[in-house]
Scaffold this active site. Structure first.
Site, PDB file in Angstrom:
ATOM      1  CB  SER A   1      -0.844  -0.001   1.283  1.00 30.29           C
ATOM      2  OG  SER A   1      -1.355   1.295   1.534  1.00 30.29           O
TER       3      SER A   1
ATOM      4  CE1 TYR B   1      -4.393  -1.978   5.103  1.00 33.29           C
ATOM      5  CE2 TYR B   1      -3.214   0.068   4.658  1.00 33.29           C
ATOM      6  CZ  TYR B   1      -3.897  -1.049   4.201  1.00 33.29           C
ATOM      7  OH  TYR B   1      -4.056  -1.250   2.848  1.00 33.29           O
TER       8      TYR B   1
HETATM    9  P1  NAD Z   1     -11.400  -5.680  -0.140  1.00 32.02           P
HETATM   10  O1  NAD Z   1     -11.865  -5.599   1.272  1.00 32.02           O
HETATM   11  O2  NAD Z   1     -12.273  -5.151  -1.201  1.00 32.02           O
HETATM   12  O3  NAD Z   1     -11.007  -7.168  -0.499  1.00 32.02           O
HETATM   13  C1  NAD Z   1     -10.124  -7.872   0.324  1.00 32.02           C
HETATM   14  C2  NAD Z   1     -10.223  -9.329   0.027  1.00 32.02           C
HETATM   15  O4  NAD Z   1      -9.425 -10.060   0.964  1.00 32.02           O
HETATM   16  C3  NAD Z   1     -11.632  -9.863   0.169  1.00 32.02           C
HETATM   17  O5  NAD Z   1     -11.877 -10.808  -0.849  1.00 32.02           O
HETATM   18  C4  NAD Z   1     -11.622 -10.519   1.557  1.00 32.02           C
HETATM   19  O6  NAD Z   1     -12.565 -11.547   1.680  1.00 32.02           O
HETATM   20  C5  NAD Z   1     -10.215 -11.049   1.588  1.00 32.02           C
HETATM   21  N1  NAD Z   1      -9.721 -11.323   2.937  1.00 32.02           N
HETATM   22  C6  NAD Z   1      -9.684 -10.495   3.999  1.00 32.02           C
HETATM   23  N2  NAD Z   1      -9.170 -11.122   5.053  1.00 32.02           N
HETATM   24  C7  NAD Z   1      -8.880 -12.380   4.648  1.00 32.02           C
HETATM   25  C8  NAD Z   1      -8.321 -13.510   5.281  1.00 32.02           C
HETATM   26  N3  NAD Z   1      -7.967 -13.465   6.557  1.00 32.02           N
HETATM   27  N4  NAD Z   1      -8.143 -14.632   4.557  1.00 32.02           N
HETATM   28  C9  NAD Z   1      -8.515 -14.684   3.269  1.00 32.02           C
HETATM   29  N5  NAD Z   1      -9.047 -13.645   2.614  1.00 32.02           N
HETATM   30  C10 NAD Z   1      -9.228 -12.514   3.297  1.00 32.02           C
HETATM   31  O7  NAD Z   1     -10.003  -4.935  -0.204  1.00 32.02           O
HETATM   32  P2  NAD Z   1      -9.111  -4.529  -1.472  1.00 32.02           P
HETATM   33  O8  NAD Z   1      -9.193  -3.076  -1.627  1.00 32.02           O
HETATM   34  O9  NAD Z   1      -9.400  -5.385  -2.629  1.00 32.02           O
HETATM   35  O10 NAD Z   1      -7.677  -4.861  -0.862  1.00 32.02           O
HETATM   36  C11 NAD Z   1      -6.835  -5.877  -1.351  1.00 32.02           C
HETATM   37  C12 NAD Z   1      -5.428  -5.601  -0.893  1.00 32.02           C
HETATM   38  O11 NAD Z   1      -5.004  -4.345  -1.410  1.00 32.02           O
HETATM   39  C13 NAD Z   1      -5.267  -5.507   0.628  1.00 32.02           C
HETATM   40  O12 NAD Z   1      -4.035  -6.103   0.998  1.00 32.02           O
HETATM   41  C14 NAD Z   1      -5.243  -4.012   0.884  1.00 32.02           C
HETATM   42  O13 NAD Z   1      -4.550  -3.681   2.056  1.00 32.02           O
HETATM   43  C15 NAD Z   1      -4.527  -3.526  -0.366  1.00 32.02           C
HETATM   44  N6  NAD Z   1      -4.747  -2.117  -0.667  1.00 32.02           N
HETATM   45  C16 NAD Z   1      -5.974  -1.659  -1.056  1.00 32.02           C
HETATM   46  C17 NAD Z   1      -6.140  -0.301  -1.337  1.00 32.02           C
HETATM   47  C18 NAD Z   1      -7.451   0.295  -1.783  1.00 32.02           C
HETATM   48  O14 NAD Z   1      -7.571   1.519  -1.824  1.00 32.02           O
HETATM   49  N7  NAD Z   1      -8.457  -0.500  -2.123  1.00 32.02           N
HETATM   50  C19 NAD Z   1      -5.058   0.555  -1.220  1.00 32.02           C
HETATM   51  C20 NAD Z   1      -3.828   0.059  -0.826  1.00 32.02           C
HETATM   52  C21 NAD Z   1      -3.690  -1.277  -0.562  1.00 32.02           C
END
Ligand code: NAD
Length: 261
Positions: free
Chosen positions: A145, A158
């Site tokens: 991130s 986080y």
């Molecule tokens: P999201 O909440 O939309 O999706 C996250 C996914 O991970 C979901 O499918 C959820 O079921 C799964 N998940 C959560 N905990 C879990 C576990 N313990 N075991 C298995 N699956 C699990 O979030 P996203 O935005 O798609 O985020 C995905 C990744 O990207 C994360 O690591 C997040 O930190 C990172 N990220 C997202 C953003 C953003 O703005 N969306 C920005 C920076 C980083």
């Protein structure tokens, strides 16, 4: 498109929605076979698989929690039993919960570290074991991130977890460079996924976020999936141990931007 990806096999954690889903869909479009993962949302997962299959792609799913030992191995076994091998492991699953640090429950801290950092370790370890034992010049992508460099009040656990993902990625990349195993991270900025649902549904919050991003655009999951496709491809064959930022300029000290002069 990257023709060399056709027939390759990718494992992607946390892929029933958001970025993991977008990456799975993009990989399937590239002709890759994908092993997806969901923790509880079986219906959503089935819909994603049906969508991929409707487009002519191949996808299967494994249920489980990335913070538990054994899931990564199960996903790799599934890749082998369904598709004969594994070429790429994407540690995508991640969670965030807001909490002031002086009031933060230890369980809350541990949950975030468990999923975001320990989960990444477990995925990386299983993938490395498979690649090393089979002498495969494999590929690993960890979802970091912008908060691997930008401090994040209210979400200090986080930020700590993503800072950990950053140095873990670099250290592993160095350790396994002689094996020609590539290990990189992606640092998204603010992307429109369910993790940001509250902000996206609140017009004022959304506007505030857009104002903070130098390009004034919240990212789309497909824009992160495009980075994941490039990192999977041979076009990035000399890239290892780095984090690719895809953030509309969010990590560029926006307060120094031309609009703030
Ligand atoms: P999201 O909440 O939309 O999706 C996250 C996914 O991970 C979901 O499918 C959820 O079921 C799964 N998940 C959560 N905990 C879990 C576990 N313990 N075991 C298995 N699956 C699990 O979030 P996203 O935005 O798609 O985020 C995905 C990744 O990207 C994360 O690591 C997040 O930190 C990172 N990220 C997202 C953003 C953003 O703005 N969306 C920005 C920076 C980083």
């Amino acid at each position: 498109n990257y023709p060399e990806l056709k027939g390759k096999v990718a494992v992607i954690t946390g892929s029933s929605k958001g970025l993991g889903r977008a990456i799975g869909e993009r990989y399937a479009k590239e002709g890759m076979n994908v092993v997806l993962n969901y923790r509880s949302s079986e219906k959503e997962m089935e819909e994603v698989i049906r969508g991929i299959e409707a487009g002519g792609g191949k996808a299967v799913a494994v249920k489980g929690d990335v913070s538990e030992e054994g899931l990564a191995e199960k996903m790799i076994e599934k890749a082998i039993s369904e598709f004969g091998k594994m070429d790429l492991f994407v540690n995508n699953a991640g969670v965030q919960v807001e909490a002031k640090t002086h009031e933060m429950e230890f369980d809350n801290w541990k949950q975030i570290i468990d999923v975001n950092l320990n989960g990444t370790f477990l995925g990386v370890r299983a993938a490395l074991k498979y690649f090393v034992e089979h002498e495969i010049e494999g590929n690993i992508i960890n979802m970091s991130s912008v908060h691997e460099v930008i401090p994040r009040p209210g979400y200090t656990h986080y930020a700590a977890s993503k800072g950990g993902v950053k140095m873990f990625t670099k250290s592993v990349a160095l350790e396994y460079a002689p094996n020609h195993i590539r290990v990189n991270a992606i640092a998204p900025g603010a992307i429109d996924t369910p993790i940001n649902e509250e902000t996206m549904n609140d017009p004022e919050d959304k506007e505030g976020l857009e104002a903070l991003i130098p390009s004034h655009a919240i990212g789309k999951p497909e824009q992160i999936a495009a980075v994941a496709a490039w990192l999977a491809s041979d076009e990035s064959s000399y890239v290892t141990g780095t984090t690719i930022f895809a953030d509309g300029g969010l990590s560029l000290y926006p307060s120094f931007g031309p609009e703030n002069k």
